[in-house]
Design an enzyme around this catalytic site. Structure first.
Site, PDB file in Angstrom:
ATOM      1  CD  GLU A   1      -2.890   1.125   2.339  1.00  0.00           C
ATOM      2  OE1 GLU A   1      -2.913   0.115   3.102  1.00  0.00           O
ATOM      3  OE2 GLU A   1      -3.710   2.055   2.395  1.00  0.00           O
ATOM      4  CG  PHE A   2       1.840   5.334  -2.514  1.00  0.00           C
ATOM      5  CD1 PHE A   2       3.200   5.584  -2.448  1.00  0.00           C
ATOM      6  CD2 PHE A   2       0.978   6.412  -2.706  1.00  0.00           C
ATOM      7  CE1 PHE A   2       3.700   6.880  -2.572  1.00  0.00           C
ATOM      8  CE2 PHE A   2       1.459   7.708  -2.838  1.00  0.00           C
ATOM      9  CZ  PHE A   2       2.824   7.935  -2.769  1.00  0.00           C
TER      10      PHE A   2
ATOM     11  CB  ILE B   1       3.165  17.834   0.452  1.00  0.00           C
ATOM     12  CG1 ILE B   1       3.397  16.973  -0.800  1.00  0.00           C
ATOM     13  CG2 ILE B   1       4.111  19.035   0.492  1.00  0.00           C
ATOM     14  CD1 ILE B   1       4.803  16.456  -0.985  1.00  0.00           C
TER      15      ILE B   1
ATOM     16  CB  ALA C   1      -4.804  13.163  -2.990  1.00  0.00           C
ATOM     17  CB  ILE C   2      -8.247  12.069  -6.958  1.00  0.00           C
ATOM     18  CG1 ILE C   2      -8.832  11.345  -5.734  1.00  0.00           C
ATOM     19  CG2 ILE C   2      -8.764  11.459  -8.264  1.00  0.00           C
ATOM     20  CD1 ILE C   2     -10.314  11.566  -5.503  1.00  0.00           C
TER      21      ILE C   2
ATOM     22  CE1 TYR D   1      -1.104   9.948  -4.194  1.00  0.00           C
ATOM     23  CE2 TYR D   1      -3.398   9.683  -3.574  1.00  0.00           C
ATOM     24  CZ  TYR D   1      -2.097   9.965  -3.226  1.00  0.00           C
ATOM     25  OH  TYR D   1      -1.771  10.254  -1.933  1.00  0.00           O
TER      26      TYR D   1
ATOM     27  N   GLY E   1       3.936  20.216  -7.722  1.00  0.00           N
ATOM     28  CA  GLY E   1       4.471  19.029  -8.382  1.00  0.00           C
ATOM     29  C   GLY E   1       5.290  18.103  -7.490  1.00  0.00           C
TER      30      GLY E   1
HETATM   31  C1  LIG Z   1      -2.140  15.247  -2.040  1.00  0.00           C
HETATM   32  C2  LIG Z   1      -0.715  15.736  -2.137  1.00  0.00           C
HETATM   33  C3  LIG Z   1       0.242  14.603  -1.791  1.00  0.00           C
HETATM   34  C4  LIG Z   1      -0.457  16.146  -3.601  1.00  0.00           C
HETATM   35  O1  LIG Z   1       0.829  16.690  -3.682  1.00  0.00           O
HETATM   36  P1  LIG Z   1       1.030  18.105  -4.417  1.00  0.00           P
HETATM   37  O2  LIG Z   1       2.479  18.324  -4.521  1.00  0.00           O
HETATM   38  O3  LIG Z   1       0.218  19.129  -3.733  1.00  0.00           O
HETATM   39  O4  LIG Z   1       0.373  17.780  -5.848  1.00  0.00           O
HETATM   40  P2  LIG Z   1       0.927  18.071  -7.313  1.00  0.00           P
HETATM   41  O5  LIG Z   1       1.251  19.523  -7.428  1.00  0.00           O
HETATM   42  O6  LIG Z   1       1.993  17.105  -7.653  1.00  0.00           O
HETATM   43  O7  LIG Z   1      -0.356  17.713  -8.184  1.00  0.00           O
HETATM   44  C5  LIG Z   1      -1.619  18.195  -7.815  1.00  0.00           C
HETATM   45  C6  LIG Z   1      -2.547  18.229  -9.023  1.00  0.00           C
HETATM   46  O8  LIG Z   1      -3.884  18.400  -8.550  1.00  0.00           O
HETATM   47  C7  LIG Z   1      -4.459  19.542  -9.153  1.00  0.00           C
HETATM   48  N1  LIG Z   1      -5.416  20.056  -8.195  1.00  0.00           N
HETATM   49  C8  LIG Z   1      -5.210  20.838  -7.115  1.00  0.00           C
HETATM   50  N2  LIG Z   1      -6.373  21.082  -6.479  1.00  0.00           N
HETATM   51  C9  LIG Z   1      -7.332  20.431  -7.188  1.00  0.00           C
HETATM   52  C10 LIG Z   1      -8.746  20.288  -7.058  1.00  0.00           C
HETATM   53  N3  LIG Z   1      -9.398  20.867  -6.052  1.00  0.00           N
HETATM   54  N4  LIG Z   1      -9.418  19.539  -7.968  1.00  0.00           N
HETATM   55  C11 LIG Z   1      -8.756  18.933  -8.995  1.00  0.00           C
HETATM   56  N5  LIG Z   1      -7.417  19.028  -9.173  1.00  0.00           N
HETATM   57  C12 LIG Z   1      -6.722  19.774  -8.285  1.00  0.00           C
HETATM   58  C13 LIG Z   1      -3.274  20.449  -9.445  1.00  0.00           C
HETATM   59  O9  LIG Z   1      -3.615  21.428 -10.407  1.00  0.00           O
HETATM   60  C14 LIG Z   1      -2.271  19.412  -9.951  1.00  0.00           C
HETATM   61  O10 LIG Z   1      -2.592  18.961 -11.241  1.00  0.00           O
HETATM   62  P3  LIG Z   1      -1.855  19.541 -12.567  1.00  0.00           P
HETATM   63  O11 LIG Z   1      -0.379  19.269 -12.384  1.00  0.00           O
HETATM   64  O12 LIG Z   1      -2.457  18.782 -13.684  1.00  0.00           O
HETATM   65  O13 LIG Z   1      -2.146  21.022 -12.610  1.00  0.00           O
HETATM   66  C15 LIG Z   1      -0.465  16.975  -1.212  1.00  0.00           C
HETATM   67  O14 LIG Z   1      -1.212  18.088  -1.669  1.00  0.00           O
HETATM   68  C16 LIG Z   1      -0.842  16.679   0.232  1.00  0.00           C
HETATM   69  O15 LIG Z   1      -0.073  16.068   0.925  1.00  0.00           O
HETATM   70  N6  LIG Z   1      -2.027  17.113   0.690  1.00  0.00           N
HETATM   71  C17 LIG Z   1      -2.455  16.952   2.078  1.00  0.00           C
HETATM   72  C18 LIG Z   1      -2.469  15.501   2.595  1.00  0.00           C
HETATM   73  C19 LIG Z   1      -3.023  14.535   1.590  1.00  0.00           C
HETATM   74  O16 LIG Z   1      -4.036  14.782   0.973  1.00  0.00           O
HETATM   75  N7  LIG Z   1      -2.350  13.376   1.429  1.00  0.00           N
HETATM   76  C20 LIG Z   1      -2.785  12.332   0.554  1.00  0.00           C
HETATM   77  C21 LIG Z   1      -3.689  11.406   1.275  1.00  0.00           C
HETATM   78  S1  LIG Z   1      -4.287  10.100   0.233  1.00  0.00           S
END
Ligand SMILES: CC(C)(COP(=O)(O)OP(=O)(O)OC[C@H]1O[C@@H](n2cnc3c(N)ncnc32)[C@H](O)[C@@H]1OP(=O)(O)O)[C@@H](O)C(=O)NCCC(=O)NCCS
Length: 202
Positions: free
Chosen positions: A91-92, A96, A138-139, A142, A105
């Site tokens: 499981e992954f 951040i 996050a979706i 991923y 990114g």
């Molecule tokens: C989820 C998480 C790991 C993503 O990492 P990140 O560095 O913020 O994400 P990235 O910048 O790599 O990518 C995010 C993408 O989502 C998009 N995005 C951001 N908010 C969004 C929203 N509300 N709806 C749809 N897409 C969205 C961004 O535009 C980006 O896509 P793009 O590159 O095509 O423009 C980080 O935000 C985080 O740790 N969040 C809090 C804890 C969490 O949610 N952990 C995951 C638990 S499963």
């Protein structure tokens, strides 16, 4: 030296976790802006409990600090849990913790590097994850790396007065393109072959 470059990308690298960061982690895991997306939000972590949690993570899982290349600053954490020696799945999970790094990114890159380690170093076959349905960022992250939606647990977690579905995503080794390990290997073996260190007979 607090961090060590294990898996390297353009923006960040994955390093062993440092217990020196316990205070920073404690801040992150208590922050409900982060916690609303995480299953650990129902736990209250003080420094001792967080240190224990990190020690357990370091002992029982393959977990990394996500460290920015330019500043050598830890901005989050990613890992593989419950690795099955027989079935080759795990499981992954990741987050951040430094919110000023969201949407830049880092999550996408750290996810890809962790999967690269799982598939191309640990020889995993399937890596899956759970994500709450309302975690759109996050979706997106991923799906960019190649995870596919395979199912859900309905009304599985309680947050903000309501029950929410948890989505299940997974990815197979055959669907993943290595951003680091395979390129590094190809490069170093071709350099060795060029110097006559390796000769591959037909
Ligand atoms: C989820 C998480 C790991 C993503 O990492 P990140 O560095 O913020 O994400 P990235 O910048 O790599 O990518 C995010 C993408 O989502 C998009 N995005 C951001 N908010 C969004 C929203 N509300 N709806 C749809 N897409 C969205 C961004 O535009 C980006 O896509 P793009 O590159 O095509 O423009 C980080 O935000 C985080 O740790 N969040 C809090 C804890 C969490 O949610 N952990 C995951 C638990 S499963």
């Amino acid at each position: 030296m607090k961090y060590f470059r294990k898996m390297i990308g353009p923006k960040c690298y994955l390093s062993p976790i440092s217990l020196d960061d316990t205070e920073r982690y404690t801040e992150w895991v208590n922050d409900m802006e982060i916690g609303q997306f995480m299953l650990f939000s129902a736990t209250v972590f003080d420094l001792d409990r967080e240190r224990e949690a990190l020690q357990k993570l370091m002992k029982d899982t393959v977990s990394f600090a996500i460290v920015e290349n330019d500043t050598n600053k830890a901005v989050g954490n990613s890992g593989l849990f419950g690795i099955s020696e027989i079935h080759r799945h795990a499981e992954f999970g990741c987050f951040i913790g430094d919110k000023s790094y969201w949407n830049r990114g880092f999550g996408t890159e750290a996810t890809a590097l962790t999967l690269d380690y799982g598939f191309n170093v640990l020889n995993l076959k399937n890596i899956f994850l759970h994500v709450v349905e309302y975690n759109r960022r996050a979706i997106r992250c991923y799906e960019k790396v190649g995870f596919k939606l395979v199912g859900k647990h309905r009304k599985y977690i309680f947050m903000a007065g309501e029950y929410h579905d948890i989505l299940i995503y997974d990815i197979l080794a055959s669907e993943f393109e290595s951003p680091y390990v395979n390129k590094l290997f190809a490069q170093s073996t071709s350099e060795d072959a060029g110097r006559g260190k390796i000769s591959i007979e037909p």
